[in-house]
Write an enzyme that holds these catalytic residues in place. Structure first.
Site, PDB file in Angstrom:
ATOM      1  N   ASP A   1      -1.913  10.830  -2.279  1.00  0.00           N
ATOM      2  CA  ASP A   1      -2.219   9.755  -3.230  1.00  0.00           C
ATOM      3  C   ASP A   1      -2.503  10.294  -4.623  1.00  0.00           C
ATOM      4  OD1 ASP A   1      -3.012   8.823  -0.380  1.00  0.00           O
ATOM      5  OD2 ASP A   1      -2.591   7.031  -1.557  1.00  0.00           O
TER       6      ASP A   1
ATOM      7  N   ARG B   1      -7.114  -0.141  -7.448  1.00  0.00           N
ATOM      8  CA  ARG B   1      -7.510   0.902  -6.474  1.00  0.00           C
ATOM      9  C   ARG B   1      -7.644   2.220  -7.266  1.00  0.00           C
ATOM     10  NH1 ARG B   1      -4.307   1.317  -0.967  1.00  0.00           N
ATOM     11  NH2 ARG B   1      -6.243   2.317  -0.357  1.00  0.00           N
TER      12      ARG B   1
ATOM     13  N   ASN C   1      -5.433  12.508   0.290  1.00  0.00           N
ATOM     14  CA  ASN C   1      -4.612  11.669   1.169  1.00  0.00           C
ATOM     15  C   ASN C   1      -5.561  10.937   2.113  1.00  0.00           C
ATOM     16  OD1 ASN C   1      -1.924  10.835   1.975  1.00  0.00           O
ATOM     17  ND2 ASN C   1      -2.314  11.884   3.909  1.00  0.00           N
TER      18      ASN C   1
ATOM     19  N   GLN D   1      -2.963   2.449   9.843  1.00  0.00           N
ATOM     20  CA  GLN D   1      -1.625   2.459   9.228  1.00  0.00           C
ATOM     21  C   GLN D   1      -0.622   3.198  10.113  1.00  0.00           C
ATOM     22  OE1 GLN D   1      -4.411   3.145   7.548  1.00  0.00           O
ATOM     23  NE2 GLN D   1      -4.297   2.551   5.407  1.00  0.00           N
TER      24      GLN D   1
ATOM     25  N   ARG E   1       0.853  -1.186   0.000  1.00  0.00           N
ATOM     26  CA  ARG E   1       0.000   0.000   0.000  1.00  0.00           C
ATOM     27  C   ARG E   1       0.892   1.240   0.000  1.00  0.00           C
ATOM     28  NH1 ARG E   1       1.702   1.834   4.009  1.00  0.00           N
ATOM     29  NH2 ARG E   1       0.541   3.744   3.627  1.00  0.00           N
ATOM     30  N   GLY E   2       0.223   2.413  -0.131  1.00  0.00           N
ATOM     31  CA  GLY E   2       0.979   3.655  -0.255  1.00  0.00           C
ATOM     32  C   GLY E   2       1.186   3.929  -1.737  1.00  0.00           C
TER      33      GLY E   2
HETATM   34  O1  MRU Z   1      -4.748   3.358   1.771  1.00  0.00           O
HETATM   35  P1  MRU Z   1      -3.247   3.485   1.810  1.00  0.00           P
HETATM   36  O2  MRU Z   1      -2.665   2.935   3.071  1.00  0.00           O
HETATM   37  O3  MRU Z   1      -2.597   2.984   0.543  1.00  0.00           O
HETATM   38  O4  MRU Z   1      -3.064   5.063   1.830  1.00  0.00           O
HETATM   39  C1  MRU Z   1      -1.844   5.675   1.699  1.00  0.00           C
HETATM   40  C2  MRU Z   1      -1.939   7.038   2.242  1.00  0.00           C
HETATM   41  O5  MRU Z   1      -2.932   7.703   2.169  1.00  0.00           O
HETATM   42  C3  MRU Z   1      -0.761   7.557   2.899  1.00  0.00           C
HETATM   43  O6  MRU Z   1      -1.143   8.490   3.851  1.00  0.00           O
HETATM   44  C4  MRU Z   1       0.239   8.209   2.054  1.00  0.00           C
HETATM   45  O7  MRU Z   1       0.333   9.534   2.403  1.00  0.00           O
HETATM   46  C5  MRU Z   1       0.130   8.309   0.628  1.00  0.00           C
HETATM   47  S1  MRU Z   1       1.367   7.300  -0.055  1.00  0.00           S
HETATM   48  C6  MRU Z   1       2.920   7.842   0.477  1.00  0.00           C
END
Ligand code: MRU
Length: 363
Positions: free
Chosen positions: A269, A97, A279, A228, A56-57
């Site tokens: 994101d 996603r 985000n 997370q 993820r991320g």
């Molecule tokens: O749903 P996730 O865990 O994939 O979301 C990721 C995020 O929103 C993080 O906060 C992040 O800032 C973005 S990726 C570095």
């Protein structure tokens, strides 16, 4: 501060053994209890890992997207219908996603390699009778393998550049009083090494700054519903040797009221052309609070997260996730909403830190 970045695992790696490629991922669903790796040569399993947040991320799923196309190319290389099957797989991978634009970015990088490889020689065709054939399916798959290796290496380089641009901002902030004073930083979700191939975006800024003695402590929101922050951010900061305090999501206001937050740093994101940034859900609330208390609010993200084809935050698709992430045991008569992201308007963002420098979208 001496950091132990070597204690951080590589989030995503690629291997080739006996002509068969594998992707090796930290299984982020198992952290912080155990550090275990998932290994797969099947693009569908990699797509599942993206959907279930095992990987993820935004930057990490960008690399995973390209890697999944590569696995599909190896799978289809020896049968009929290579181009059609690969195009179908790429479409399914890109749809795993919806919010993080990096996933589509990674798949598009792979598509570019495929079309260049398959059409190689086409430009010669006009001037020559001897047609030079494009790459074979297997050669194309090997080119995608090289792309995956390159994207993994590039991601770390990009994140280290983000880190050094961000550290320059924090240096200024730490020196804004009479003395240089190490800062207390608040972060949300995980935009660390685990959200990237290595090093991290928002936490990349923390690591680069901590190495200069600019960080006193990081306050990490638990980041409901999937935690997370509580599972990943605090684990990786502790591994790296950065002082960290875990707090409930609803503590930020009282911490700011007490003057205990010098800066908020989060990842993103997808960033729209006007600077609006999507985000993890809860980021918008932090930005509003930071604005109220006059605290700088920084977004750290690679250029691959900036989507100029999306005009503003209103056009960013927001992922709705399973209600069981919020309420595992349904209560009759109770509805659940579980959007994974929110959008912070550009006017609440002090600066967006990228590998190419710092952008102040409100100016
Ligand atoms: O749903 P996730 O865990 O994939 O979301 C990721 C995020 O929103 C993080 O906060 C992040 O800032 C973005 S990726 C570095």
């Amino acid at each position: 501060m001496e950091l132990a970045l070597n204690n951080l695992p590589r989030t995503i790696a690629v291997e080739l053994e006996g002509g068969v490629p594998s992707i090796v991922l930290v299984d982020q669903c198992r952290l912080p209890g155990e550090l275990v790796y998932l290994r797969t040569s099947d693009w569908r399993e990699l797509v599942d890992a993206v959907k279930t947040l095992a990987v993820r991320g935004a930057p990490a799923i960008g690399v995973a997207g390209a890697a999944a196309v590569m696995l599909a190319a190896f799978e289809y290389a020896d049968g009929d219908g290579f181009d059609r099957l690969l195009a179908e797989a790429a479409r399914a991978i890109a749809a795993a996603r919806p919010t993080a634009v990096n996933l589509v970015w990674g798949v598009n990088k792979a598509r570019e390699v495929v079309s260049e490889a398959r059409q190689a020689g086409a430009s010669l065709q006009a001037d020559s009778n001897a047609r030079q054939a494009g790459a074979s399916p297997r050669e194309t798959a090997v080119a995608l393998y090289r792309l995956t290796e390159d994207l993994i290496a590039e991601d770390e380089t990009v994140n280290r550049r983000i880190g050094s641009h961000g550290a320059a901002l924090l240096r200024g902030l730490a020196a804004s009083g009479e003395h240089v004073r190490p800062l207390n930083i608040l972060t949300h979700c995980n935009a660390g090494s685990l959200a990237t191939a290595f090093y991290g975006t928002a936490l990349g800024v923390v690591y680069a700054s901590a190495q200069e003695g600019l960080v006193n402590r990081v306050y990490a929101d638990e980041t409901r519903p999937v935690n997370q922050g509580a599972r990943l951010t605090v684990w990786e900061l502790a591994q790296a040797g950065v002082p960290v305090t875990l707090q409930c999501d609803n503590m930020a206001a009282s911490l700011m009221e007490k003057g205990q937050v010098d800066a908020v740093i989060v990842g993103a994101d997808r960033i729209a052309a006007n600077g609006d940034a999507a985000n993890k859900i809860g980021t918008l609330g932090l930005a509003v609070l930071a604005n109220f208390y006059g605290i700088p609010f920084y977004v750290a993200a690679p250029m691959s997260t900036i989507d100029c084809s999306t005009k503003s935050g209103a056009d960013i698709p927001i992922e709705d996730r399973d209600r069981a992430e919020v309420l595992p045991d349904p209560i009759p008569g109770v509805e659940v909403r579980n959007p994974a992201f929110d959008v912070t308007p550009y006017r609440l963002i002090t600066a967006i830190v990228t590998e190419e420098g710092v952008w102040e979208p409100a100016r």
